[in-house]
Design a protein around this motif. Structure first.
Motif, PDB file in Angstrom:
ATOM      1  N   UNK A   1     -28.968   3.140  38.623  1.00 25.09           N
ATOM      2  CA  UNK A   1     -27.207   3.679  37.983  1.00 25.09           C
ATOM      3  C   UNK A   1     -26.908   4.386  36.525  1.00 25.09           C
ATOM      4  N   UNK A   2     -27.677   5.183  35.395  1.00 22.79           N
ATOM      5  CA  UNK A   2     -26.918   5.063  34.315  1.00 22.79           C
ATOM      6  C   UNK A   2     -25.717   6.131  34.678  1.00 22.79           C
ATOM      7  N   UNK A   3     -25.556   6.483  32.709  1.00 20.29           N
ATOM      8  CA  UNK A   3     -24.578   7.128  32.680  1.00 20.29           C
ATOM      9  C   UNK A   3     -24.995   8.329  33.173  1.00 20.29           C
ATOM     10  N   UNK A   4     -26.150   9.278  32.771  1.00 23.61           N
ATOM     11  CA  UNK A   4     -27.327  10.434  33.773  1.00 23.61           C
ATOM     12  C   UNK A   4     -26.702  10.149  34.661  1.00 23.61           C
ATOM     13  N   UNK A   5     -27.191   9.156  35.674  1.00 26.64           N
ATOM     14  CA  UNK A   5     -27.219  10.127  37.014  1.00 26.64           C
ATOM     15  C   UNK A   5     -26.354  10.002  38.228  1.00 26.64           C
ATOM     16  N   UNK A   6     -24.869   8.782  37.322  1.00 24.72           N
ATOM     17  CA  UNK A   6     -23.600   9.501  37.489  1.00 24.72           C
ATOM     18  C   UNK A   6     -23.117  10.647  36.883  1.00 24.72           C
ATOM     19  N   UNK A   7     -23.502  11.483  35.964  1.00 21.67           N
ATOM     20  CA  UNK A   7     -22.735  12.387  35.780  1.00 21.67           C
ATOM     21  C   UNK A   7     -23.876  13.703  36.487  1.00 21.67           C
ATOM     22  N   UNK A   8     -25.172  13.519  36.503  1.00 21.46           N
ATOM     23  CA  UNK A   8     -25.848  14.755  37.792  1.00 21.46           C
ATOM     24  C   UNK A   8     -25.488  14.338  38.709  1.00 21.46           C
ATOM     25  N   UNK A   9     -24.518  13.420  39.774  1.00 21.54           N
ATOM     26  CA  UNK A   9     -24.132  13.346  41.040  1.00 21.54           C
ATOM     27  C   UNK A   9     -22.582  14.032  40.698  1.00 21.54           C
ATOM     28  N   UNK A  10     -22.221  13.371  39.998  1.00 18.08           N
ATOM     29  CA  UNK A  10     -20.902  14.335  40.005  1.00 18.08           C
ATOM     30  C   UNK A  10     -20.995  15.634  39.179  1.00 18.08           C
ATOM     31  N   UNK A  11     -21.437  16.115  39.178  1.00 24.11           N
ATOM     32  CA  UNK A  11     -21.308  17.476  38.253  1.00 24.11           C
ATOM     33  C   UNK A  11     -21.909  18.113  39.759  1.00 24.11           C
ATOM     34  N   UNK A  12     -22.597  17.909  40.654  1.00 21.08           N
ATOM     35  CA  UNK A  12     -23.764  18.940  41.828  1.00 21.08           C
ATOM     36  C   UNK A  12     -22.248  18.624  42.693  1.00 21.08           C
ATOM     37  N   UNK A  13     -21.519  17.450  43.032  1.00 20.57           N
ATOM     38  CA  UNK A  13     -20.572  17.099  43.621  1.00 20.57           C
ATOM     39  C   UNK A  13     -19.458  17.435  43.616  1.00 20.57           C
ATOM     40  N   UNK A  14     -18.918  17.869  42.629  1.00 19.94           N
ATOM     41  CA  UNK A  14     -17.327  18.496  42.100  1.00 19.94           C
ATOM     42  C   UNK A  14     -17.790  19.963  41.684  1.00 19.94           C
ATOM     43  N   UNK A  15     -17.961  20.179  40.952  1.00 21.08           N
ATOM     44  CA  UNK A  15     -18.116  20.987  39.901  1.00 21.08           C
ATOM     45  C   UNK A  15     -19.193  23.035  40.478  1.00 21.08           C
TER      46      UNK A  15
END
Length: 311
Positions: free
Chosen positions: A213-227
């Motif tokens: 879990x890193x900032x980049x990992x959470x950004x990637x998951x969030x971007x794919x899921x939400x956007x």
């Protein structure tokens, strides 16, 4: 706004094209199939919430409706994304390469439709377009006869099988003897596909403990899921209603340039002449197969045309 269709189309192209870069970034921190499953846990819940808001009754009621959802869960969500995410773990497969192979889906969809609907057949130019599409994938994979099982060749092949799965699922949903509002179909297919991918992840021996879990990992998951998923599909629904399926198919061919640029900017991926050539060949194949429909439908971007597309 006269050009809102074009604006929404471009936003969708950016969201879906950059998704390949986000997948590539995320698989460095997540086991690939588990990553895909988590994406659709979140996206499925969001889409189900929207379906509940937009529809009087988003719950499937008949066996044939659940069968339709099963097709979507297995082919359009589960198999497609599991293989795509696994393919993108290979260092030799760039975001642009994955996007170009996936852009073959409309060509493959046409081929499956012709095979499964005997009343339809491809003319000579259409067959030539199909051959060109396969040739484009070969150019991208650059198979070495002395080492056909090199990792990047296998990874490219897995993404090609993912595109096959999506194309087959698209045709099977059209042949199904049930209809559902697309919001409901997408939401339940996403959740069903997520369950299948969690099962596959366990079967492959993937472990949540392997997640970093890193900032980049959470950004990637969030971007794919939400956007890329939730917001992207909302735009897709709006454009599908206004423009029809031919123009939506064209998103597949705007995604690779976006994937190439975002992959270069975010991940330092090189854009090679082989990548450009492969994209050009696949695009030429699509144009040959859909030449009549494209000729008739392209002008709608500047209008409010809502007529059916010629397939």
């Amino acid at each position: 706004m006269r050009y809102r269709n074009l604006l929404l189309f471009l936003v969708l192209a950016v969201l879906w094209g950059s998704a390949f870069m986000a997948i590539k970034a995320g698989v460095a921190y997540f086991p690939p199939v588990l990553f895909a499953a988590l994406r659709y846990d979140i996206a499925g819940i969001l889409m189900l919430g929207y379906a509940w808001y937009a529809l009087d009754d988003p719950i499937p009621r008949t066996r044939s409706e659940w069968r339709l959802i099963a097709i979507g869960a297995v082919f359009l969500i589960g198999t497609y994304h599991a293989l795509l995410f696994i393919g993108e773990t290979d260092p030799g497969v760039t975001s642009a390469t994955a996007a170009i192979v996936v852009s073959l889906s409309p060509v493959l969809t046409t081929a499956f439709a012709r095979l499964m609907l005997p009343s339809e057949r491809l003319e000579t130019l259409g067959l030539g377009g199909l051959v060109l599409g396969f040739l484009g994938v070969i150019v991208l994979a650059r198979p070495d006869p002395s080492n056909l099982f090199a990792s990047d060749v296998v990874a490219t092949f897995l993404i090609f099988v993912a595109a096959l799965s999506f194309a087959l699922g698209s045709v099977l949903t059209r042949r199904a003897d049930a209809t559902l509002p697309i919001e409901s179909l997408e939401a339940w297919s996403m959740l069903g596909g997520a369950v299948l991918m969690h099962a596959a992840s366990i079967g492959l021996g993937e472990s949540p403990q392997a997640i970093t879990l890193t900032t980049e990992a959470l950004l990637a998951l969030g971007y794919l899921s939400v956007f890329a998923s939730a917001i992207g599909f909302l735009i897709y629904f709006a454009l599908l209603e206004r423009l029809g399926p031919i123009e939506i198919n064209l998103v597949s061919y705007t995604a690779p340039p976006v994937a190439a640029v975002t992959g270069f900017l975010a991940l330092g991926e090189r854009i090679t002449l082989t990548t450009v050539a492969g994209f050009g060949i696949v695009m030429a194949g699509f144009v040959l197969i859909k030449r009549d429909a494209i000729r008739q439908e392209l002008p709608v971007f500047g209008s409010e045309h809502t007529g059916p597309a010629d397939d």
